[in-house]
Structure formats: structure tokens, C-alpha cells
Motif scaffolding. Structure first.
Motif, mmCIF file in Angstrom:
data_model
loop_
_atom_site.group_PDB
_atom_site.id
_atom_site.type_symbol
_atom_site.label_atom_id
_atom_site.label_comp_id
_atom_site.label_asym_id
_atom_site.label_seq_id
_atom_site.Cartn_x
_atom_site.Cartn_y
_atom_site.Cartn_z
ATOM 1 N N ARG A 55 -7.090 8.431 -0.430
ATOM 2 C CA ARG A 55 -6.951 6.726 -0.433
ATOM 3 C C ARG A 55 -8.552 6.617 -0.179
ATOM 4 O O ARG A 55 -9.390 5.632 -0.798
ATOM 5 C CB ARG A 55 -6.019 6.045 0.498
ATOM 6 C CG ARG A 55 -6.429 4.471 0.760
ATOM 7 C CD ARG A 55 -6.045 3.771 -0.517
ATOM 8 N NE ARG A 55 -6.076 2.414 -0.393
ATOM 9 C CZ ARG A 55 -5.923 1.568 -1.245
ATOM 10 N NH1 ARG A 55 -5.799 1.996 -2.442
ATOM 11 N NH2 ARG A 55 -6.097 0.197 -1.055
ATOM 12 N N HIS A 106 -1.761 4.538 -8.440
ATOM 13 C CA HIS A 106 -1.845 3.850 -7.048
ATOM 14 C C HIS A 106 -2.475 2.519 -6.706
ATOM 15 O O HIS A 106 -2.034 1.613 -6.635
ATOM 16 C CB HIS A 106 -1.629 4.674 -5.883
ATOM 17 C CG HIS A 106 -2.850 4.904 -5.233
ATOM 18 N ND1 HIS A 106 -3.704 5.684 -5.595
ATOM 19 C CD2 HIS A 106 -3.758 4.161 -4.260
ATOM 20 C CE1 HIS A 106 -4.861 5.574 -4.958
ATOM 21 N NE2 HIS A 106 -4.636 4.807 -4.023
ATOM 22 N N GLU A 107 -3.707 2.591 -7.351
ATOM 23 C CA GLU A 107 -5.059 1.415 -6.803
ATOM 24 C C GLU A 107 -4.460 0.155 -7.341
ATOM 25 O O GLU A 107 -4.438 -1.003 -6.895
ATOM 26 C CB GLU A 107 -6.270 1.974 -7.456
ATOM 27 C CG GLU A 107 -6.877 2.911 -6.370
ATOM 28 C CD GLU A 107 -7.481 2.407 -5.137
ATOM 29 O OE1 GLU A 107 -7.378 1.096 -4.846
ATOM 30 O OE2 GLU A 107 -8.030 3.063 -4.184
ATOM 31 N N THR A 145 -10.669 7.434 -3.293
ATOM 32 C CA THR A 145 -10.527 6.334 -4.268
ATOM 33 C C THR A 145 -11.212 5.333 -4.108
ATOM 34 O O THR A 145 -11.768 4.654 -4.890
ATOM 35 C CB THR A 145 -8.810 6.064 -4.611
ATOM 36 O OG1 THR A 145 -8.095 5.564 -3.483
ATOM 37 C CG2 THR A 145 -8.187 7.553 -5.205
ATOM 38 N N GLN A 146 -11.007 4.682 -2.829
ATOM 39 C CA GLN A 146 -11.886 3.414 -2.521
ATOM 40 C C GLN A 146 -13.408 3.601 -2.612
ATOM 41 O O GLN A 146 -13.959 2.752 -2.977
ATOM 42 C CB GLN A 146 -11.308 2.839 -0.932
ATOM 43 C CG GLN A 146 -9.828 2.501 -0.952
ATOM 44 C CD GLN A 146 -10.010 1.001 -1.197
ATOM 45 O OE1 GLN A 146 -10.212 0.357 -0.559
ATOM 46 N NE2 GLN A 146 -9.495 0.796 -2.572
ATOM 47 N N LEU A 155 0.780 -1.264 0.164
ATOM 48 C CA LEU A 155 0.004 0.062 0.086
ATOM 49 C C LEU A 155 0.712 1.097 -0.041
ATOM 50 O O LEU A 155 0.707 2.143 -0.802
ATOM 51 C CB LEU A 155 -1.066 -0.148 1.153
ATOM 52 C CG LEU A 155 -2.083 1.047 1.183
ATOM 53 C CD1 LEU A 155 -2.762 1.228 -0.056
ATOM 54 C CD2 LEU A 155 -2.537 0.879 2.569
ATOM 55 N N ILE A 168 1.469 4.625 -3.295
ATOM 56 C CA ILE A 168 1.077 5.905 -2.750
ATOM 57 C C ILE A 168 2.258 6.875 -2.571
ATOM 58 O O ILE A 168 2.001 8.092 -3.073
ATOM 59 C CB ILE A 168 0.405 5.747 -1.514
ATOM 60 C CG1 ILE A 168 -0.986 5.024 -1.610
ATOM 61 C CG2 ILE A 168 0.140 7.171 -0.826
ATOM 62 C CD1 ILE A 168 -1.734 4.800 -0.280
ATOM 63 N N ARG A 213 -2.669 11.348 2.223
ATOM 64 C CA ARG A 213 -2.880 10.073 1.526
ATOM 65 C C ARG A 213 -4.063 9.402 2.140
ATOM 66 O O ARG A 213 -4.578 8.577 1.444
ATOM 67 C CB ARG A 213 -1.434 9.272 1.981
ATOM 68 C CG ARG A 213 -1.102 8.826 3.233
ATOM 69 C CD ARG A 213 0.290 8.318 3.338
ATOM 70 N NE ARG A 213 0.739 7.821 4.601
ATOM 71 C CZ ARG A 213 1.287 8.819 5.436
ATOM 72 N NH1 ARG A 213 1.341 10.110 5.118
ATOM 73 N NH2 ARG A 213 1.463 8.576 6.614
#
Length: 391
Positions: A163, A231-232, A166-167, A141, A145, A159
Motif C-alpha cells: 500500500r 484496490h486503489e 502504490t501510494q 480501505l 485490499i 498489505r
């Protein structure tokens, strides 16, 4: 099989393909299915067909009647059609021309020492923390990031916030949550663009913000697309790759004995990380035929790159993980005009992660049986909720 089968397929083990998917692949390359939200669609699983259709301009992400289009799920990002039907191809070409220079080989080579330093720092922290630990939280993770933050010019201290957005945006079950996450992410992008216009730096968002012909909203949209995609998917690849190696100790030892095989190992990780059972959504822009099957204009077609990467006619013994494999190229990054512009960055991060993790922790192993690992089925990108390890 002529009747539509329902997604998602039942998958007894998170690291083994769904039996029904393999049965479908044996029967042929294209199948009538129902998506998780009950819409009818076509699932394409054969390697050659997926490869050709990924670069076929008779398919696209837009739809002439978006409100009536079949959906794959509730995600505001990929659950349904995107873009303007009339201008989609031109818009896509323009977007790529604006973003691709930021991921040019020269830029990636310049970034390598920093990625390696970030990886070393995270592994130092893991060693200091000691065994047992969660490899997802320690490496998979934070590394992508940290890298995307530096590349784009996004504050690393934000972050946890981005994060979470985005989730939420990637939620395939809750449309309202997905739309709210996408809105929050875009609003954050607008704030970053405004800040970069005032105080530009040596980063991607600054360059997008000050480029001619790009408005604030367009710059914010592109920046947040890069933040999400940058990043995902790499988080998932590092996590799934680590588990593949940890559950195949002979492969781990092979890389420990011969680090020059890391590049090939990364390609095998990328090939095997997705087992199939979904796919990249496309809408037929006109009537076409796929492997003898008639597809009507407007119908949803899922190009299952994960299944294609396990096509036994192309990859002998496809479910076997082998860091020494010499086979045709995988399609994890797509193909043709839609090939992922971030592929060099993902490869760089995976190479840095595994070239350092394995010699630094040669005796690392899973701390729980692999059957106890839990996949995140709520988000578009999936991945593991945790990777308990010991050494």
C-alpha cells in the motif's frame, strides 16, 4: 474562453464541482488548459466527445518523443507517456487478452460469496470497535485490499508495505518518490512471480507466471498493475460513495427500505465519485479535429470522464445524487477497447459493501461536518484521508 486556464481548478468544497469547470462546460466541450506542471493541453469535458475519443485509435498513451511530451504531473505512472509508439495498439490488445480471462463473469460470480464474507467480517469488527470510528480504515480501505490479495495470490500480511508503494507510485507531486515506489512495487512483483513459479496456487499471479509466452518481468508488471488498479480506485469509490449516502440521508433510507435498488445506487456512486477537473491522458497520434478545434499530432488531450459524467445535456440535474436515476451510462470505467477489465470486480465489492453496511448500521452518520473531510490531493487516485462516523 480561448486563453488557457490552469489546473487544478479551485474547488471550495470537496463534494462540489469547481465553479470554473462548470463554466467551461457551459461554454463548450473542449478547452485549452495548462496542467499542474505548466504544460499546455486540451481538456475535453463533453459526454459525447469523451465517449467517442476514448475509443478513437488516433489517440494513445505513447508519444514519439517521450522526453518532449507534455505532462499532467510528476507521477511515473500517468504523469507522461507510456508504451512504445510503434507497437502501442498491438501491445495493448495482447495485454488485455492475457488479463481479461481472470475477470470473466464466471470467475466474478464464484468470488461473490467470499467478498460478502470478507465484508461481513469487517463490519463485525466495526461493530465490536464501536462508535465513533473511521469508515475509511474500517471498510473502504481493507475490503478492496483483502479481495485483491485473495484474487491475485498476494500475502495479506504484506498489505501495509505494498500500500505504501502504490501510494508512492501514484504521487503526482514528487517524481523521485513516484519512481521509487514504482521500482519497489515491480521488485516485489518479481519476487512474487519467482515464488509462484516454484509453488503455484489457484490465483491470478500463479496463472500468469506459468502461462506460455509470458516472461518473468512481463508477469511481474501485469501482476503489479492489477494490484495497483485493483484496490486503489475501489478504495476511493467506497469512501466517496459512503459520504454521498451519509450526506443524503433520504437516499440512505431509500436503500434501507428497498435493498433491490443497491445495483442502481452503485452506478450512481460510480457516476458521481469524480467531479472532473483532470482526465485520462492521451496523446494525439495524428492531427485531428475535436468539436471544431484543431489538435496537432503529439499534443496532450485530457478526456475528463468526471466532467462528462456530470454533463447536463445527458444527465438532468447532474450534480444531484439520486440512487433511483435512470440515465445514460457513466464512463467511470472508460469505453470501448480501453474499458476497464476490473469493472465487474469493483461493482461486486461496492454492492457487497453497501448492501451490508446500510442495514447493519441504519443510524450511521458523519461525525464531522462534510466540509471538514479532507481529500488526498497528492496521489493520482485521490480519495478521502478519513471518514469519521458515528451511530
Amino acid at each position: 474562453m480561448t486563453s488557457a486556464v490552469q489546473l487544478p481548478f479551485e474547488q471550495p468544497c470537496p463534494f462540489q464541482a469547481a465553479p470554473l469547470l462548470r463554466e467551461l462546460q457551459t461554454a463548450g466541450p473542449v478547452h485549452r488548459i495548462r496542467t499542474a506542471v505548466g504544460a499546455e493541453a486540451w481538456l475535453v469535458t463533453g459526454y459525447e466527445h469523451v465517449r467517442r475519443l476514448l475509443d478513437d485509435d488516433r489517440l494513445g498513451r505513447s508519444h514519439p518523443e517521450p522526453a518532449n511530451a507534455a505532462r499532467t504531473g510528476e507521477s511515473a505512472l500517468f504523469g507522461g507517456p507510456l508504451g512504445d509508439f510503434e507497437t502501442e495498439h498491438a501491445d495493448h490488445a495482447r495485454m488485455r487478452s492475457l488479463m481479461q480471462p481472470h475477470f470473466a463473469p464466471k470467475r466474478m460470480r464464484a468470488l461473490r460469496p467470499r467478498v460478502e464474507a470478507l465484508t461481513a467480517g469487517l463490519l463485525d469488527e466495526l461493530a465490536e470497535h464501536g462508535s465513533p470510528a473511521d469508515l475509511n480504515e474500517a471498510l473502504a480501505l481493507p475490503l478492496p485490499i483483502a479481495v485483491i490479495c485473495e484474487l491475485l495470490g498476494v500475502p495479506y500480511e504484506d498489505r501495509a508495505q505494498f500500500r505504501a508503494w502504490t501510494q508512492a507510485a501514484a504521487d503526482v507531486q514528487d517524481r523521485a518518490r513516484s519512481e521509487r515506489g514504482l521500482y519497489d512495487l515491480f521488485t516485489y512483483g518479481q519476487e512474487l512471480v519467482a515464488r509462484k513459479r516454484r509453488e503455484p496456487g489457484d490465483d491470478v499471479i500463479s496463472r500468469l507466471s506459468t502461462a506460455e509466452g509470458i516472461g518473468d518481468d512481463e508477469a511481474a508488471g501485469m501482476a503489479m498493475s492489477l494490484l495497483f488498479a485493483g484496490h486503489e480506485t475501489t478504495v476511493v469509490a467506497i469512501g466517496m460513495g459512503a459520504v454521498q449516502l451519509l450526506t443524503n440521508p433520504a437516499q440512505w433510507q431509500a436503500l434501507l427500505a428497498d435493498p433491490t435498488r443497491i445495483g442502481r445506487a452503485v452506478e450512481e456512486i460510480l457516476r458521481t465519485e469524480g467531479l472532473g477537473g483532470g482526465g485520462i491522458p492521451r496523446y494525439a497520434r495524428s492531427d485531428l479535429e475535436i468539436a471544431g478545434v484543431s489538435v496537432r499530432a503529439g499534443e496532450l488531450v485530457l478526456l475528463d470522464t468526471g466532467a462528462a459524467n456530470h454533463d447536463g445535456s445527458v444527465f438532468p440535474d447532474p450534480d444531484r445524487f439520486d440512487v433511483g436515476r435512470h440515465d445514460a451510462g457513466h464512463m467511470t470505467f472508460g469505453h470501448g477497447a480501453h474499458y476497464c477489465i476490473g469493472a465487474p470486480l469493483a461493482r461486486l465489492e461496492l454492492e457487497a459493501a453497501f448492501s451490508q453496511l446500510i442495514p447493519r448500521f441504519p443510524t450511521m452518520r458523519l461525525a464531522v461536518p462534510v466540509e471538514e473531510l479532507v481529500l488526498n490531493t497528492r496521489t493520482l487516485t485521490g480519495g478521502l484521508l478519513g471518514i469519521p462516523v458515528t451511530w
